[in-house]
Every structure is written in C-alpha cells, then in structure tokens.
Design a protein around this motif. Structure first.
Motif, PDB file in Angstrom:
ATOM      1  N   GLN A  86      -4.060  -2.747  -4.429  1.00  0.00           N
ATOM      2  CA  GLN A  86      -3.854  -2.698  -5.880  1.00  0.00           C
ATOM      3  C   GLN A  86      -3.753  -1.257  -6.387  1.00  0.00           C
ATOM      4  O   GLN A  86      -2.953  -0.949  -7.261  1.00  0.00           O
ATOM      5  N   ASP A  87      -4.578  -0.381  -5.806  1.00  0.00           N
ATOM      6  CA  ASP A  87      -4.659   1.001  -6.316  1.00  0.00           C
ATOM      7  C   ASP A  87      -3.827   1.982  -5.458  1.00  0.00           C
ATOM      8  O   ASP A  87      -4.107   3.176  -5.445  1.00  0.00           O
ATOM      9  N   GLN A 144       3.689   2.214  -6.027  1.00  0.00           N
ATOM     10  CA  GLN A 144       3.494   1.042  -5.179  1.00  0.00           C
ATOM     11  C   GLN A 144       4.652   0.887  -4.196  1.00  0.00           C
ATOM     12  O   GLN A 144       4.455   0.457  -3.059  1.00  0.00           O
ATOM     13  N   GLU A 163      -3.639  -7.926  -4.072  1.00  0.00           N
ATOM     14  CA  GLU A 163      -3.441  -7.760  -5.531  1.00  0.00           C
ATOM     15  C   GLU A 163      -2.499  -6.588  -5.828  1.00  0.00           C
ATOM     16  O   GLU A 163      -2.831  -5.692  -6.622  1.00  0.00           O
ATOM     17  N   PRO A 164      -1.312  -6.563  -5.195  1.00  0.00           N
ATOM     18  CA  PRO A 164      -0.462  -5.367  -5.260  1.00  0.00           C
ATOM     19  C   PRO A 164       0.134  -5.088  -6.640  1.00  0.00           C
ATOM     20  O   PRO A 164       0.591  -3.975  -6.887  1.00  0.00           O
ATOM     21  N   THR A 165       0.111  -6.091  -7.524  1.00  0.00           N
ATOM     22  CA  THR A 165       0.687  -5.864  -8.851  1.00  0.00           C
ATOM     23  C   THR A 165      -0.389  -5.842  -9.935  1.00  0.00           C
ATOM     24  O   THR A 165      -0.081  -5.865 -11.123  1.00  0.00           O
ATOM     25  N   GLY A 166      -1.633  -5.782  -9.515  1.00  0.00           N
ATOM     26  CA  GLY A 166      -2.755  -5.847 -10.453  1.00  0.00           C
ATOM     27  C   GLY A 166      -2.776  -4.729 -11.481  1.00  0.00           C
ATOM     28  O   GLY A 166      -3.318  -4.898 -12.572  1.00  0.00           O
ATOM     29  N   ASN A 167      -2.194  -3.573 -11.129  1.00  0.00           N
ATOM     30  CA  ASN A 167      -2.193  -2.440 -12.058  1.00  0.00           C
ATOM     31  C   ASN A 167      -0.843  -2.241 -12.744  1.00  0.00           C
ATOM     32  O   ASN A 167      -0.603  -1.190 -13.336  1.00  0.00           O
ATOM     33  N   THR A 194      -3.125 -12.616  -5.211  1.00  0.00           N
ATOM     34  CA  THR A 194      -2.665 -12.290  -6.567  1.00  0.00           C
ATOM     35  C   THR A 194      -3.433 -13.046  -7.639  1.00  0.00           C
ATOM     36  O   THR A 194      -3.894 -14.165  -7.416  1.00  0.00           O
TER      37      THR A 194
END
Ligand code: ADP
Length: 226
Positions: A86-87, A144, A163-167, A194
């Motif tokens: 995520q980060d 990302q 959670e790759p699109t969490g930010n 996700t």
C-alpha cells in the motif's frame, strides 16, 4: 501453484489467525482477497512468503513445499514472488531506474542484462519517461507503478499485492488495476488484498472473503453474456 491443505496458524500469543484453510490457486489466476481488518489476510500472505510459519497443515507455493521448507531454500521461494504494498516502499534516494534495477542486482543478474529488463518492466507499467525521476517527484499512482515494475522485473510467477490502491484516489486506483490486469494477461498469477468496494462490485474475478480466520466465501462471478 498455491495449495493450502488444512492450514492453521496460531500465533505465540494464542490467536488463531487462520483456521483449517483449504485453498487452491491455479497458475494465471487473478484473485481479490477481502475481509475486515484482523480477519487473517496478511497472515495468509505471510505464510505464502514464509515470513510466518504455519502451525499445522500443508502449503505448496510455486512447486515448493513451504510447510517444511529449509531455511536455505527460502530465498528461492521469495524470488518466485513479487510484492507490492500500500505504501509503495520505494528507496527515496534512488531514481526510478535504480529502484527497479536494485531488485535485479540483489539476485545477481549480470549488469549487461539489467538495463533491458528494467526498461521492459517500466514499459509494462507505462513509466519509461520517468526513469531519472526520484520517488518524491512522482504522484502516488506513478510511485505505485514503479513499485509494480520492481515487483515484476525478476519475472516472478506470483505477485502478492497488499492493498495496493489503498492510498490512491478512485480514478488512479482503476488505472493501477489495469496495470495488474495487463501483467496477469501475460501469465503472472495475482493475489490482491483490497478494501476497494468498486473493484469487488465491478469484477468477474475470483473473490475470496476471509472472516475470523476462515474462508467464508470463494466464488467467481460469471461474465454476463446477454
Ligand atoms: P488482516 O490482514 O486481515 O487485517 P492479520 O492476518 O493481520 O489480519 O491478523 C489476523 C489475527 O492475527 C488478528 O487477530 C491479529 O491481531 C493477529 N496477529 C497478526 N499478527 C500477529 C502477530 N505477529 N502476533 C500475534 N498475533 C498476530
């Protein structure tokens, strides 16, 4: 390619993080893993990468029996898996090129091959024009993309995206999803955790719902033909 057989994980503090998990993921699948915080998603990922040891059961990943893997074979297991977080976790003092090349250097790829591989990976994520930029000069979505290029440059069989699109905002999240779909079309298996409700509502992908350490639902919506 991934097979959990009656896998249980109990942490030393007594928490039953995973209970009797049976799960089979075939080569080339694209899976969305959902579930509330504390459900056991990260633990499942950590068993695959052998950051955590299972308590009982059997686990096979990319042809390796992870449940009884010897310490010296763990690097081989991890080389077959690309990770996206995520980060982003880029190295801030390195350029885009260097961040991606570093993944190749750590596994000893000959220097004369690295350049082509890095450019190929950056092309896959649509970021060749930013090779000399530093992470702080990029948007979240671009950062990302670099992280995804780094994850694919060693050509892993499996990508675990946590959670790759969490930010990221909704539009950028969909663009990143498209990048993962392009990579998946070339044969790489993707296991994506996700919380993005839109992804889940608008998908025909296999969705695995984890709740309280168990798989509560595991199904794939059929493509509408009418
Ligand atoms: P998720 O990723 O779905 O949020 P986790 O796999 O992180 O869930 O956590 C599952 C359960 O295991 C939670 O109850 C959590 O508190 C516990 N847990 C996670 N990591 C550890 C650890 N290292 N030691 C003890 N308990 C842990």
């Amino acid at each position: 390619m991934i097979q959990f057989q009656e896998v249980t994980k109990i942490y030393p503090n007594g928490v039953h993080a995973l209970k009797n998990i049976n799960l089979q993921i075939s080569s080339g699948e694209f899976i969305l893993m959902i579930g509330e915080s504390g459900a056991g998603k990260s633990t499942l990922n950590k068993l695959i990468t052998r950051e955590e040891k299972l308590t009982s059961g059997e686990l096979f990943v990319n042809g390796i029996k992870v449940s009884t893997i010897k310490e010296k074979r763990i690097p081989q297991l991890r080389r077959s898996i690309g990770m996206v977080f995520q980060d982003f976790r880029l190295l801030s003092k390195m350029t885009v090129y260097e961040n991606v090349a570093f993944a190749q250097e750590t596994i000893g790829v000959p220097i004369n091959l690295i350049r082509d591989n890095v450019f190929h990976a950056l092309k896959m994520v649509g970021l060749e024009s930013k090779v000399n930029a530093f992470p702080k000069e990029l948007s979240g979505g671009e950062q990302q993309r670099v992280a995804i290029a780094r994850a694919i440059v060693n050509r892993p069989k499996l990508i675990i995206a946590d959670e790759p699109t969490g930010n990221l905002d909704s539009k950028t999240a969909w663009e990143i999803m498209k990048v993962f779909e392009d990579i998946n079309k070339l044969g790489t298996t993707i296991l994506m955790t996700t919380h993005n409700k839109e992804f889940v509502e608008h998908t025909t992908k296999r969705v695995i719902l984890i709740e309280n350490g168990s798989i509560l639902r595991d199904h794939q919506r059929k493509v509408r033909t009418s």
